[in-house]
Scaffold this motif. Structure first.
Motif, mmCIF file in Angstrom:
data_model
loop_
_atom_site.group_PDB
_atom_site.id
_atom_site.type_symbol
_atom_site.label_atom_id
_atom_site.label_comp_id
_atom_site.label_asym_id
_atom_site.label_seq_id
_atom_site.Cartn_x
_atom_site.Cartn_y
_atom_site.Cartn_z
ATOM 1 N N ASP A 649 0.873 -1.247 0.049
ATOM 2 C CA ASP A 649 0.135 -0.193 0.160
ATOM 3 C C ASP A 649 0.874 1.429 0.068
ATOM 4 O O ASP A 649 0.563 2.257 -0.641
ATOM 5 N N LEU A 650 2.172 1.286 0.891
ATOM 6 C CA LEU A 650 2.779 2.523 1.078
ATOM 7 C C LEU A 650 3.637 2.691 -0.180
ATOM 8 O O LEU A 650 3.827 3.735 -0.805
ATOM 9 N N ALA A 651 3.819 1.248 -1.130
ATOM 10 C CA ALA A 651 4.603 1.716 -2.197
ATOM 11 C C ALA A 651 3.724 2.271 -3.380
ATOM 12 O O ALA A 651 4.031 3.080 -4.344
ATOM 13 N N VAL A 652 2.447 1.632 -3.369
ATOM 14 C CA VAL A 652 1.693 2.387 -4.260
ATOM 15 C C VAL A 652 1.241 3.759 -4.195
ATOM 16 O O VAL A 652 1.171 4.486 -5.227
ATOM 17 N N ASP A 656 5.996 4.278 -5.851
ATOM 18 C CA ASP A 656 6.979 3.447 -6.057
ATOM 19 C C ASP A 656 6.757 2.433 -6.835
ATOM 20 O O ASP A 656 6.804 1.008 -6.138
ATOM 21 N N ALA A 657 6.474 2.381 -7.979
ATOM 22 C CA ALA A 657 6.391 1.299 -8.812
ATOM 23 C C ALA A 657 7.186 0.248 -8.746
ATOM 24 O O ALA A 657 7.074 -0.960 -8.918
ATOM 25 N N GLY A 658 8.593 0.504 -8.625
ATOM 26 C CA GLY A 658 9.774 -0.143 -8.636
ATOM 27 C C GLY A 658 9.690 -1.266 -7.458
ATOM 28 O O GLY A 658 9.726 -2.385 -7.672
ATOM 29 N N HIS A 659 9.336 -0.663 -6.349
ATOM 30 C CA HIS A 659 9.220 -1.637 -5.039
ATOM 31 C C HIS A 659 7.839 -2.401 -5.164
ATOM 32 O O HIS A 659 8.072 -3.606 -4.713
ATOM 33 N N ALA A 660 7.091 -1.783 -5.433
ATOM 34 C CA ALA A 660 5.616 -2.590 -5.626
ATOM 35 C C ALA A 660 5.587 -3.669 -6.552
ATOM 36 O O ALA A 660 5.243 -4.708 -6.063
ATOM 37 N N ILE A 684 -1.420 -7.434 -7.702
ATOM 38 C CA ILE A 684 -0.521 -7.516 -9.138
ATOM 39 C C ILE A 684 -1.153 -6.301 -9.760
ATOM 40 O O ILE A 684 -0.412 -5.177 -10.083
ATOM 41 N N GLN A 685 -2.533 -6.259 -9.796
ATOM 42 C CA GLN A 685 -3.126 -4.905 -10.672
ATOM 43 C C GLN A 685 -2.916 -3.673 -9.808
ATOM 44 O O GLN A 685 -2.312 -2.587 -10.845
ATOM 45 N N ALA A 686 -2.693 -3.546 -8.572
ATOM 46 C CA ALA A 686 -2.514 -2.006 -7.982
ATOM 47 C C ALA A 686 -1.041 -1.896 -8.335
ATOM 48 O O ALA A 686 -0.640 -0.647 -8.575
ATOM 49 N N ALA A 687 -0.109 -2.869 -8.405
ATOM 50 C CA ALA A 687 1.339 -2.451 -8.453
ATOM 51 C C ALA A 687 1.608 -2.129 -9.843
ATOM 52 O O ALA A 687 2.449 -1.329 -10.112
ATOM 53 N N LEU A 688 0.726 -2.888 -10.835
ATOM 54 C CA LEU A 688 0.791 -2.432 -12.340
ATOM 55 C C LEU A 688 0.364 -0.973 -12.539
ATOM 56 O O LEU A 688 0.884 -0.465 -13.430
ATOM 57 N N ALA A 689 -0.537 -0.604 -11.665
ATOM 58 C CA ALA A 689 -0.988 0.636 -12.049
ATOM 59 C C ALA A 689 -0.509 1.805 -11.170
ATOM 60 O O ALA A 689 -0.712 2.914 -11.394
ATOM 61 N N ALA A 690 0.755 1.408 -10.390
ATOM 62 C CA ALA A 690 1.250 2.432 -9.620
ATOM 63 C C ALA A 690 2.085 3.422 -10.330
ATOM 64 O O ALA A 690 2.705 2.790 -11.383
ATOM 65 N N GLY A 691 2.390 4.983 -9.970
ATOM 66 C CA GLY A 691 3.091 5.630 -10.692
ATOM 67 C C GLY A 691 4.769 5.259 -10.484
ATOM 68 O O GLY A 691 4.893 4.595 -9.557
#
Length: 957
Positions: A649-652, A656-660, A684-691
């Motif tokens: 949650d914090l990475a998203v 921080d898409a790299g760590h997510a 995984i969907q949340a990580a892929l959508a992260a900036g």
């Protein structure tokens, strides 16, 4: 290095990776050195052992060559030459046989049956096959093999007796049958089997087992059964009361409520009132305990819930919500409940999982259970929405909620939790009657042995409790200060502190301001480094280990080596709680620490350190999830689930898409093993959508994992994976690509797209072999064996051997099922049954309950085809019990059909119709179609005059 001798000889390096020992004679040499347990072995003895008494010419030089080869693999320093001979240097715990003996001794020394059972199970799980399987015929190994096998049987007998205490009668009766057949003259083993049979309601079989023992002893040894087993035989004949299973017919209570560390003070009447409202017959099915932070809502709730645990057949469950973010949805809360109830490993096999709240309601619709939702104040609206839906769908469900404010929905009963009672005056007798004083004195005595309330200190103690408004957390925080201050000095300090202007507490209720001032005062008494650790710990959502605390709290201003000592000081001051090797902050202290973290301007840096820490933890665990450390890594990730979610949650949120992406890629295999495929999809969907920037390879890997997860959680035809496209294209890591090809390929096969799936599995096998990835090769071979079971025997055998060498228990389970399918096709029923039993044990050990249900239903069908209807009934009942407990609808359906068929074959048509109609009702309510035709066909047979299936109609499904 670690060495495995409980099975084929195996060596693993410090990271758990298998180490290959070249050439057969070198393996024999290593086995010989291990047999001697680190003692020196003369060179002549080694020559005799290696060449079985017929050494070749120049054998001394040849032995030296073998020693050199072994040193190249293990390290020269590990194989040393001494005057007495060659010796293998072994550190403590590096040989699995020694670890096995250590666990067995720990189990025998423990008093708690459940813990004993777990330790015995851990010990037996180390066995991968017969001891020293590679050198079983070598004379030098025979004595050690016999010794270890005797130890194993002794532990199996110990474990059986513990399982009898725990009430596992039916399961044990079925499992011990094969073991007794292999060791028919072991009287202790026979006694455990007889007791299990008797307590499972199979008295006749228990008596026949004794007669069989008597016959075999007379024929083979000319002896009679010993006095202990004869006495058990007599007790069974007389049906003596002490043999009756305790609480027969009642399910054991199930709960995850923690055991209280200290007595609950001053809440006896409150516990009684809450307990009365939680009665299953009460009209109040939602009770909310409200009150300010630190007033003791959680302690009161858990005490009341513990008292009513016996009233809820399906358990009382604590669901901790403090780790959820304020923006959490009802589905987020439902997911936490699903995980707590253990439904998460089957959820992915069910429909409509995009609506987790309704799915949860359906999954527990028939259960009688109590959910304690703790710390809900920051997610009140989401909890209120979930509560309304679940209570409507679950007539036997009750909710107990703790929150600083009520949910505000119809049917809610609000129970305010006030502070503890304050002393009315300074008379020592009156002061002693105050519950606030009682708590303070108990905590003070724990901090300062010998402290007691007396006439001299009663006025000061009374003043302290009144100054702190009787708030339990404030009292617990201040009591340890008596190590350095007298009660009078402490009261004076509190007076001085609380007369200062309020800086941080404007707008709060009076008692909340008191707690805040207490926290401010405790904070100011800390050193700068203690404050640093306390505020940085607040980033954790569910406590932490010492290693995680060091990683997150350390920085340029604070060396990691100082963190343990600072933590210990905070524990002494009651600001940090240490439980079972983890450190956590109480709710109010955590909120205070988070404010101080933001005030110090460290929030972003500490959150980043937290994300890095848990990303590294997940990646390290992922590396070890495919080897001998699999079970412990699963348990480690289970314990860190809440923190791992917070890290994502914090990475998203921090773009921080790299760590997510690194985090979800590392957790994907864990989610798959635990069956949390819906959680995997969402994450995984949340990580892929992260900036934010991220490695292209990480994005490709995450998309491939997502494709595999979607294939396993969506109805046929609902997943858009273009034909002919390889979702792993572009991945540079050959090992990862081959594994993902297997993962997506098996998903396609399960989705009905067999040709595409098989093509990807073939590509996976080629890639794994090219990359020398034995795990990937084993997985692909086992999958290929299932594509053509009539010709898949050699592939399944090779895959099983590779998984065994690697030490992957899940892989062995998959290989065992493939081998069982091959054995079925070959008509070898006995081998297929043995393999399914082996798979059942592995599935239970790893907590893979759907796999366990599949093994049980297969064993039930086998028992029926062999004419053993009663044995089949026990197996199906066990499958049904697990399926109901885990909300596994498909398992329930197949178990009900099996029970119906078994009842029909026993001639009990009424019971058969009952089970089959239940199966059809479950099919209609769950939306599954598999099994409907079979259930209707069985009902037709029940309705026939003879109730018999024609031979042309029979087939084992």
């Amino acid at each position: 290095m670690r060495y495995g001798v409980l099975g084929p000889l195996a060596v693993w390096d410090a990271e758990g990776r298998p180490v290959k020992i070249p050439e057969a004679k070198v393996r024999v040499l290593l086995a010989d050195l291990l047999v001697h347990g680190g003692r020196p072995v003369p060179a002549g003895r080694l020559v005799e052992d290696l060449w079985a008494g017929s050494p070749p010419g120049g054998s001394a030089n040849t032995l030296q060559t073998k020693i050199s080869q072994l040193r190249r693999v293990l390290g020269r320093e590990r194989v040393v030459r001494e005057p007495a001979g060659y010796r293998l240097l072994l550190a403590d715990g590096v040989v699995d046989a020694l670890r096995f003996q250590e666990l067995a001794e720990r189990a025998r020394a423990h008093r708690e049956p459940a813990v004993k059972g777990d330790l015995f199970a851990d010990a037996l799980a180390l066995w991968r096959g017969p001891a020293y399987a590679d050198v079983a015929e070598a004379p030098f190994a025979r004595g050690e093999i016999i010794r270890l096998e005797e130890l194993r049987l002794s532990v199996l007998e110990d474990q059986a007796e513990v399982r009898l205490v725990l009430g596992e009668y039916s399961a044990l009766a079925a499992e011990l049958g094969e073991l007794v057949a292999r060791h028919p003259l072991r009287e202790r083993l026979r006694m455990a089997h007889m007791r299990a049979l008797y307590q499972a309601g199979r008295q006749g079989e228990a008596l026949r087992s004794f007669q069989e023992l008597r016959r075999q002893l007379a024929e083979e040894l000319g002896a009679s059964p010993g006095p202990a087993v004869s006495a058990l035989h007599e007790a069974i004949l007389r049906q003596e009361p002490h043999l009756a299973p305790p609480a027969a017919g009642r399910p054991r209570r199930r709960t995850n409520l923690p055991a209280p560390l200290t007595a609950l003070i001053g809440r006896r009447e409150a516990v009684g009132r809450v307990r009365a409202r939680l009665d299953p017959g009460s009209t109040a099915r939602l009770v909310t305990l409200t009150g300010l932070g630190g007033v003791g809502k959680t302690r009161l709730a858990t005490a009341a819930a513990r008292d009513v645990a016996g009233r809820f057949a399906d358990g009382v469950w604590l669901v901790e919500l403090s780790g959820l973010s304020a923006g959490s949805t009802p589905d987020d809360i439902a997911e936490r409940i699903i995980t707590t109830l253990g439904l998460c490993d089957t959820a992915a096999t069910e429909p409509d999982l995009d609506d987790l709240v309704n799915w949860l309601g359906q999954a527990v619709a028939d259960k009688r259970l109590l959910l304690l939702l703790d710390n809900c104040e920051h997610v009140v609206e989401a909890v209120a929405a979930l509560a309304g839906t679940v209570l409507s769908a679950v007539p036997g469900g009750h909710l107990l909620v703790t929150s600083q404010e009520a949910l505000g929905i119809p049917g809610e009963v609000v129970h305010p939790v006030p502070p503890l009672a304050l002393p009315e005056d300074t008379d020592p007798a009156a002061v002693a009657r105050s519950s606030a004083v009682e708590l303070f004195v108990e905590r003070a005595a724990a901090a300062v042995p010998g402290f007691a309330l007396d006439a001299d200190n009663a006025p000061a103690v009374s003043a302290i409790c009144r100054r702190l408004d009787g708030i339990p957390l404030a009292l617990e925080l201040v009591a340890p200060r008596l190590r350095t201050l007298s009660p009078e000095q402490l009261a004076a300090c509190l007076d001085d502190r609380f007369t200062l202007p309020e800086v941080h507490a404007r707008g709060l209720p009076a008692r909340q301001r008191t707690l805040r001032r207490m926290l401010d005062w405790s904070w100011e008494l800390l050193t700068a480094d203690e404050r640093t650790v306390l505020r940085r710990l607040a980033v954790h959502a569910d406590g932490c280990t010492l290693a995680s605390a060091e990683a997150v709290c350390a920085g340029p201003d604070l060396p990691a080596g100082r963190v343990p000592d600072l933590l210990a000081r905070l524990v002494d001051r009651s600001l940090v709680v240490r439980e079972a090797g983890r450190f956590r902050l109480l709710e109010s202290v955590a909120a205070y620490g988070a404010e101080r973290l933001a005030e110090a301007g460290e929030e972003a840096a500490v959150r980043a350190a937290f994300v890095r820490c848990y990303t590294a933890l997940a990646e390290d665990a992922d590396d070890r999830l495919r080897g001998p450390d699999q079970r412990h890594r699963l348990e480690h990730l289970d314990a860190e689930t809440v923190n791992l979610r917070r890290a994502l949650d914090l990475a998203v949120a921090g773009h921080d898409a790299g760590h997510a992406l690194r985090l979800v890629n590392a957790l994907a295999w864990y989610w798959f093993l635990r069956g949390r495929l819906t959680e995997a999809r969402r994450s995984i969907q949340a990580a892929l959508a992260a900036g934010g920037p991220a490695a292209p390879a990480a994005r490709r890997a995450a998309r491939a994992w997502l494709t595999g997860m979607e294939l396993r959680t969506s109805p046929a035809g609902a997943t858009e994976v273009p034909a002919g496209r390889d979702p792993t294209a572009g991945l540079d890591d050959p090992v990862l690509r081959a594994r993902l090809q297997w993962f997506v390929g098996t998903g396609l096969t399960g989705h009905g797209r067999h040709l595409e799936g098989r093509c990807l599995v073939e590509a996976s096998l080629t890639g794994a072999r090219a990359a020398r990835d034995r795990w990937g090769e084993a997985a692909a071979l086992v999958e290929r064996a299932g594509h053509a079971p009539g010709r898949g025997g050699p592939q399944a055998e090779l895959g099983a051997a590779l998984f065994q060498e690697i030490g992957d228990r899940w892989g062995r389970l998959r290989a065992t099922r493939a081998l069982a399918l091959v054995a079925e096709v070959d008509g070898d029923r006995a081998r297929a049954e043995r393999l399914h039993r082996e798979g059942l044990l592995v599935a239970e050990e790893l907590g893979l309950w759907t796999e366990a249900v599949e093994a049980l239903t297969w064993l039930g069908r086998t028992a029926l085809s062999g004419g053993h209807a009663r044995r089949a009934t026990e197996l199906y009942e066990r499958a049904l019990s697990i399926s109901v407990e885990r909300a596994y609808s498909r398992g329930e359906i197949h178990a009900e059909i099996g029970l119906g068929r078994a009842a029909r074959l026993r001639g009990d048509r009424e019971t058969a119709g009952h089970h089959l109609n239940r199966a059809l009702a479950k099919i209609r309510s769950s939306g599954h179609t598999a099994g409907a035709a079979e259930a209707r066909a069985e009902l037709d047979l029940v309705a026939r005059p003879d109730g018999v299936r024609r031979s042309s109609e029979w087939r084992v499904r």
